[in-house]
Design an enzyme around this catalytic site. Structure first.
Site, short mmCIF file in Angstrom:
data_model
loop_
_atom_site.label_atom_id
_atom_site.label_comp_id
_atom_site.label_asym_id
_atom_site.label_seq_id
_atom_site.Cartn_x
_atom_site.Cartn_y
_atom_site.Cartn_z
N ARG A 62 0.84 -1.19 0.00
CA ARG A 62 0.00 0.00 0.00
C ARG A 62 0.88 1.24 0.00
NH1 ARG A 62 -5.16 0.53 -0.07
NH2 ARG A 62 -5.14 -1.73 -0.14
N THR A 112 -0.69 7.65 -1.10
CA THR A 112 -1.99 7.61 -1.78
C THR A 112 -2.93 6.55 -1.17
OG1 THR A 112 -1.25 5.92 -3.31
CG2 THR A 112 -0.87 8.20 -3.97
N ASP A 127 5.92 -12.23 9.96
CA ASP A 127 7.04 -12.25 10.90
C ASP A 127 7.12 -13.57 11.64
OD1 ASP A 127 8.05 -9.79 10.26
OD2 ASP A 127 7.01 -8.72 11.88
N ASP A 130 1.75 -10.70 13.78
CA ASP A 130 2.11 -10.53 12.36
C ASP A 130 2.46 -11.91 11.78
OD1 ASP A 130 3.51 -8.05 10.44
OD2 ASP A 130 3.83 -10.16 9.98
#
Ligand code: URA
Length: 211
Positions: free
Chosen positions: A106, A110, A205, A202
């Protein structure tokens, strides 16, 4: 418009292994092993409606017609990077499936998804895609990945994850109502950093030991 189903996979083995994975004290090796085992178990559910065709074989006693799948028609599309943690388990169950990759991030300015890698097999109109990412959190990457996968016009698409947040399910269903979602758990909510609560942290990870 009606939405494709959300399949909550409640099998006790799946739930047991997911509990072990959520534990913060699970080592990288344990986490990765459990994710492989869970992917194999979830593969049963996500491939339940795969077409079969009858072939003639010969048992030690006589000839018979018996059903087989055409694994080459299936594409596991890994949403990088955490999706890669599910590939080994899925390919153990369907070893001749094809594999695709969708890499996106991402843009912080923007907030748009930027694709940096996309590779899928040829002749997608004859193939069914199972897009895989352990975590369906905001749903933004899942939507962007499926947008891209649809651009090569596969015969069908399903989405397979380990954990889903209600927000991620709603976002994915709104954008792609035709894509059925398969998940081992629907958790409570997202935190302010878009992590799933209670979640498992995560996933990338924990799979790759990068933290
Ligand atoms: N991605 C993760 O790895 N974990 C979350 O909780 C949400 C997104």
């Amino acid at each position: 418009m009606t939405h494709a189903q959300v399949h909550h996979i409640t099998h006790p083995l799946v739930q047991h292994k997911l509990t072990l994975m959520r534990d913060r004290n699970a080592s990288t090796t344990t986490f990765r092993t459990l994710l492989g085992e869970l992917s194999m178990l979830m593969a049963y559910e996500v491939t339940r409606d795969m077409p079969t065709q009858m072939v003639e074989i010969e048992t030690p006693l006589e000839k018979m017609q018996s059903p087989v799948i055409d694994g080459k028609k299936l594409v596991f599309a890994s949403i990088l990077r955490a999706g890669n943690g599910m590939l080994d388990g899925l390919l153990r169950v369907v070893p001749n499936a094809r594999v695709g990759f969708v890499g996106l991030y991402r843009d912080p300015a923007t907030l748009q998804a930027v694709h940096y890698y996309f590779k899928m097999p040829a002749d997608m109109d004859e193939r069914d895609v199972i897009a895989v990412d352990p975590m369906l959190a905001t749903g933004h990457s899942a939507v962007a990945a499926i947008d891209k996968i649809k651009s090569v016009r596969p015969r069908s698409i399903k989405f397979l994850c380990l954990l889903a947040a209600p927000q991620g399910i709603a976002t994915l269903q709104a954008a792609h109502p035709d894509v059925a979602i398969y998940t081992a758990a629907i958790d409570r909510e997202l935190n302010s950093h878009s992590y799933i609560l209670p979640g498992l942290g995560d996933a990338g990870d924990r799979i790759f030991g990068t933290k």
